[in-house]
Design a protein around this motif. Structure first.
Motif, PDB file in Angstrom:
ATOM      1  N   ILE A  53     -26.001  57.516 -45.757  1.00 11.33           N
ATOM      2  CA  ILE A  53     -24.772  59.058 -44.277  1.00 11.33           C
ATOM      3  C   ILE A  53     -26.003  58.041 -43.751  1.00 11.33           C
ATOM      4  O   ILE A  53     -27.211  58.496 -43.629  1.00 11.33           O
ATOM      5  N   ALA A  54     -25.194  58.605 -41.923  1.00 12.40           N
ATOM      6  CA  ALA A  54     -26.040  58.601 -40.711  1.00 12.40           C
ATOM      7  C   ALA A  54     -25.308  59.724 -40.329  1.00 12.40           C
ATOM      8  O   ALA A  54     -24.427  60.065 -40.068  1.00 12.40           O
ATOM      9  N   LYS A  93     -24.272  49.328 -46.885  1.00 15.07           N
ATOM     10  CA  LYS A  93     -23.491  50.134 -46.451  1.00 15.07           C
ATOM     11  C   LYS A  93     -22.912  51.533 -46.219  1.00 15.07           C
ATOM     12  O   LYS A  93     -23.702  52.800 -46.767  1.00 15.07           O
ATOM     13  N   ILE A  94     -22.283  51.598 -44.396  1.00 11.75           N
ATOM     14  CA  ILE A  94     -22.270  53.371 -44.280  1.00 11.75           C
ATOM     15  C   ILE A  94     -21.393  53.319 -45.034  1.00 11.75           C
ATOM     16  O   ILE A  94     -19.404  53.504 -44.278  1.00 11.75           O
ATOM     17  N   ASN A  95     -21.655  54.942 -45.663  1.00  9.01           N
ATOM     18  CA  ASN A  95     -20.378  55.318 -45.897  1.00  9.01           C
ATOM     19  C   ASN A  95     -19.920  56.723 -45.284  1.00  9.01           C
ATOM     20  O   ASN A  95     -18.518  56.362 -45.409  1.00  9.01           O
ATOM     21  N   SER A  96     -20.649  57.498 -44.525  1.00  7.74           N
ATOM     22  CA  SER A  96     -20.043  58.153 -43.709  1.00  7.74           C
ATOM     23  C   SER A  96     -20.923  58.503 -41.891  1.00  7.74           C
ATOM     24  O   SER A  96     -22.363  58.339 -42.083  1.00  7.74           O
ATOM     25  N   VAL A  97     -20.236  59.265 -40.851  1.00  3.86           N
ATOM     26  CA  VAL A  97     -21.395  58.675 -40.259  1.00  3.86           C
ATOM     27  C   VAL A  97     -21.090  60.510 -39.547  1.00  3.86           C
ATOM     28  O   VAL A  97     -19.789  60.606 -39.174  1.00  3.86           O
ATOM     29  N   ASN A  98     -21.857  61.884 -39.459  1.00  8.58           N
ATOM     30  CA  ASN A  98     -21.869  62.949 -39.026  1.00  8.58           C
ATOM     31  C   ASN A  98     -22.882  63.420 -37.711  1.00  8.58           C
ATOM     32  O   ASN A  98     -23.796  62.388 -37.446  1.00  8.58           O
ATOM     33  N   ILE A  99     -22.194  63.789 -36.862  1.00  9.08           N
ATOM     34  CA  ILE A  99     -22.443  64.156 -35.307  1.00  9.08           C
ATOM     35  C   ILE A  99     -22.580  65.697 -35.166  1.00  9.08           C
ATOM     36  O   ILE A  99     -21.749  66.307 -35.291  1.00  9.08           O
ATOM     37  N   TYR A 109     -31.233  58.453 -41.533  1.00  6.19           N
ATOM     38  CA  TYR A 109     -29.976  57.644 -42.710  1.00  6.19           C
ATOM     39  C   TYR A 109     -30.789  58.456 -43.516  1.00  6.19           C
ATOM     40  O   TYR A 109     -31.646  58.049 -44.114  1.00  6.19           O
ATOM     41  N   VAL A 110     -29.493  58.751 -44.848  1.00 10.40           N
ATOM     42  CA  VAL A 110     -29.702  59.549 -46.006  1.00 10.40           C
ATOM     43  C   VAL A 110     -28.567  58.627 -47.048  1.00 10.40           C
ATOM     44  O   VAL A 110     -27.572  58.466 -46.787  1.00 10.40           O
TER      45      VAL A 110
END
Length: 812
Positions: free
Chosen positions: A337-338, A246-252, A326-327
């Motif tokens: 973490i995206a 699952k995606i836990n956080s998205v950083n731009i 993705y990490v």
């Protein structure tokens, strides 16, 4: 030979390493050209030069020793041979090694399609002087078919996911074995797993075990095997079950362009479930960035969401590049973490341009201009563009008394503002979702043109919405499309429409019994003012002509046409366009395209006109700004289908139908919204605007009407190299219907008017320059509805009546 039957299918022939020399209608044209070339033409030249001791000396007296040697490289000596070799095709020599390689390739092909007992033999025979042929004899044997299909999936969560899509499997019991279907099924399963959170799953994690169950029906059992994931632990490799992430956080991350290109994070903003970082002050409103991201916190990993994000960011046309990585989250073994990295384009760009054009009216044109782009103008990824352009061109179809080459000119400017969303007072996201990549455009333009001799001034204002429900489908809604057209040189009408003037001039010598001073020139021809006076005398009953006379109707028709084409137009319309194109890349030549459009004009104008209550026009119609506004409903349907064949051959058809019906404040359609027939992209047996309406014979200079039917078919083939040919047939015509034209030759009167459909046929040549295709079409009037019934067929099929059409790219 396949099972004692000759087989010349393209698929089988494509597997052979050696093929015969190409031919056109059985004649090896390129081989013949190659054989005409001289071998070692330069050596033959020196042999000839040294054959007589004084030959070089005598030539050197006329040229020089250096130029005598250069003759060996000239087109006359060796250039022609080099051209013939390059254009031609070298003889294909039979190579036993290539024959064996072809046998192996054929065997692999049949085995991949379930013929596991196939045997292939080859034989080389002589069929004449220095000619031979290779015969491949294929005994395919029986084709094996799938029987029982089972699965062995070690990871429980993947087994559960597979059960949800098992019924959609491409592998069916009873189907022939086909390696391609096995690969497609692997890709289908992999796509579903990766869109459901299986971040580390790859297509090579799926294997098949296929074995013969030894029965006379040649049945195969198939096992779909999905092993656990292999991971390295130290120096050993172990297997562990796959996990759903699952995606836990998205950083731009946005990078502000600077001369030093130093990327230092010194600004960050948290917006909803996103964190936005910048190496300087953030230049974007957070929502403008997060609206383009389909990777959401709490969702399972999905390639689909990643691809949607990539498309959405590219659709902004604001960022030069984007990278999504993705990490694995160090604090959660099932979390990712995206990180989305965005590199903006330059905020301001200026681009001059020069272009050479060709159209149905303009034979040759030069266009130049410049555009200025301001990106992210309101910090929500909007784009503001202003441009100015000018054009000069040449047309043989227009009146040109001074024989000036550049007799067309145009200049103008445009301003366009693009929003990467639906800009509307009401929220439309429930209908037009953001994955449809919606945009809003507001554009305004002003042009001044000297083209058909009336010298028009054109103002446009458009607000439109665009979105794509599917990859191959697009929709466009023009909420407002306003066009104001003003004729600057209406007095030049009869200089442009010479056929109308010539008709009036002939009739004036019969019926203009009371001309005034200046109505005729010194040669006894009508002046342009005299033509208007003659029309007025006829219409007001001051001549011997009565309304029932043919000549009276002809003169009145000319008068009505002049009024129509010189009047100013105000068109305020709304329209909706649906487009679908199934072409998958430029190499796909089997596809179809469909476009449907419906347009309504004049309703808003009518509401406003009733409120402002301006004086009525001379025709008794309502006006806005002193101009009769157009009111009509219009619809169009355009369908194109392409079929690709072997050896660079294809067949294409196009069908078009369009109708515009005036009502309310109008009894005709504005010239800019009407239809014409003929030209390089229409019926190529006629020049543009010269066909129709109906059986009238195209007697006007610019023939147009409000109803059109068209059908075209074209067979395309390759001559050699980049040179292609085409055989085509174009059918169609235009008619007047539901407007103020009553002459039956011009109007559509039911099924009987279908006999007015013109047929043009011909041959075309195309040269593919990769970035565009240059086209020449030679068209002929095969069936001409403008003639008497007994003279319509095949009367214009001769070289002297060839209609030459030039074009860029294919006509449809």
């Amino acid at each position: 030979m396949v099972n004692d039957t000759i087989n010349k299918s393209e698929r089988i022939e494509s597997l052979l390493y050696q093929k015969p020399n190409s031919s056109i209608a059985g004649f090896p044209l390129r081989l013949t050209l190659y054989n005409l070339a001289k071998e070692n033409a330069d050596s033959l030249y020196y042999d000839w030069l040294n054959r007589k001791p004084n030959r070089r000396k005598n030539l050197a007296k006329i040229l020089s020793n250096k130029q005598v040697d250069r003759l060996s490289e000239s087109f006359i000596v060796s250039g022609m041979s080099n051209f013939l070799k390059k254009t031609g095709e070298a003889p294909v020599l039979i190579d036993p090694k290539k024959v064996e390689n072809s046998k192996r390739r054929l065997k692999t092909y049949y085995e991949n399609n379930g013929f596991f007992n196939v045997t292939i033999d080859s034989k080389i025979d002589s069929i004449g002087k220095r000619k031979g042929k290779v015969t491949y004899s294929i005994n395919s044997g029986a084709q094996f078919k799938l029987d029982t299909i089972t699965t062995e999936i070690k990871t429980p969560v993947l087994d559960s996911l597979y059960n949800l899509i098992e019924n959609e499997s491409l592998l069916k019991s009873g189907d022939p074995y086909n390696l391609n279907n096995l690969n497609l099924e692997r890709e289908r399963i992999t796509k579903y797993f990766r869109n459901s959170g299986a971040y580390k799953f790859q297509v090579n994690n799926i294997r098949y075990t296929v074995y013969d169950i030894k029965n006379p029906n040649h049945k195969l059992n198939t096992v779909v095997k999905i092993e656990n994931q292999s991971v390295k632990k130290g120096d050993t490799t172990v297997t562990v079950p796959f996990k759903l992430y699952k995606i836990n956080s998205v950083n731009i991350f946005t990078k502000n362009l600077s001369e030093k290109e130093v990327n230092r994070i010194n600004d960050s903003v948290s917006y909803k479930d996103f964190t936005i970082y910048s190496d300087g002050k953030l230049n974007y409103k957070p929502k403008a960035l997060t609206n383009t991201i389909f990777i959401n916190k709490g969702d399972y990993f999905s390639d689909l969401n990643k691809n949607l994000t990539t498309r959405s960011i590219n659709n902004l046309q604001t960022f030069k590049s984007q990278t999504i990585e993705y990490v694995e989250d160090p604090e959660d073994e099932n979390g990712l973490i995206a990180n989305v990295y965005l590199l903006p384009r330059k905020k301001y760009t200026w681009a001059p341009f020069v272009d050479f054009t060709h159209s149905n009216i303009q034979d040759f044109g030069i266009t130049g201009g410049m555009s200025f782009t301001w990106r992210n103008i309101f910090k929500r990824a909007e784009i503001f563009q202003i441009s100015a352009k000018g054009n000069i061109g040449s047309s043989r179809d227009l009146a040109n008394p001074n024989n000036t080459f550049f007799n067309i000119s145009e200049y103008g400017g445009d301003a366009k503002l693009t929003f990467p969303r639906i800009f509307f007072p009401i929220n439309t996201t429930s209908i037009i979702r953001k994955e449809m990549l919606p945009t809003t455009q507001m554009s305004f333009g002003l042009t001044n043109q000297k083209n058909i001799g009336l010298d028009k001034e054109n103002f446009t204002a458009i607000i439109n919405y665009n979105w794509r429900p599917k990859d191959d489908t697009s929709m466009r809604l023009d909420l407002f499309n306003t066009q104001f057209i003003r004729n600057l040189n209406a007095d030049n009408y009869f200089n442009v429409y010479r056929s109308s003037y010539n008709r009036l001039n002939d009739l004036s010598h019969i019926y203009f019994t009371n001309p005034g001073p200046g109505d005729f020139d010194e040669q006894g021809n009508l002046t342009f003012d005299g033509a208007d006076n003659f029309i007025e005398d006829v219409v007001t009953g001051q001549t011997i002509l009565s309304p029932n006379d043919t000549d009276y109707k002809s003169i009145r028709s000319i008068a009505e046409r002049k009024v129509r084409l010189t009047e100013n137009n105000l068109i305020v319309s709304s329209n909706f366009t649906f487009s679908k194109n199934t072409q998958n890349g430029i190499l796909d030549n089997t596809f179809y395209a469909f476009r449907a459009k419906i347009e309504s004009a004049g309703n808003v104008s009518s509401i406003i006109a009733r409120q402002v209550n301006e004086p009525l026009s001379d025709n008794g119609n309502r006006t806005l700004f002193g101009i009769e506004y157009a009111q009509y409903v219009k619809s169009e349907f355009d369908y194109t289908k392409h079929w690709g064949f072997r050896k660079k051959q294809s067949f294409a058809v196009r069908t078009f139908a369009g109708i515009a019906i005036p009502y309310g404040n109008a009894n005709s359609i504005p010239f800019s919204r009407s239809y014409f027939a003929g030209g390089s992209n229409d019926n190529r047996g006629w020049q543009a605007y010269s066909l129709g309406p109906g059986s009238s014979g195209g007697i006007n200079d610019f023939n147009e009407a409000n109803f059109k039917l068209a059908f075209s078919a074209e067979y395309r083939f390759n001559f050699f190299g980049d040179l292609y040919g085409a055989l085509f047939a174009d059918a169609g015509n235009i008619w007047n219907v539901f407007d103020n034209v009553e002459d039956e030759k011009y109007t559509f009167n039911g099924f009987q008017s279908l006999q007015d459909i013109a047929l043009g046929t011909g041959i075309g040549f195309r040269y593919d320059f990769s970035f565009f295709v240059f086209r020449i079409d030679l068209g002929y009037k095969t069936y001409n509805p403008g003639k008497e019934m007994s003279e319509r067929w095949f009367r214009d099929l001769n070289l002297s009546r060839t209609v030459l059409n030039f074009g860029i790219n294919y006509p449809f």
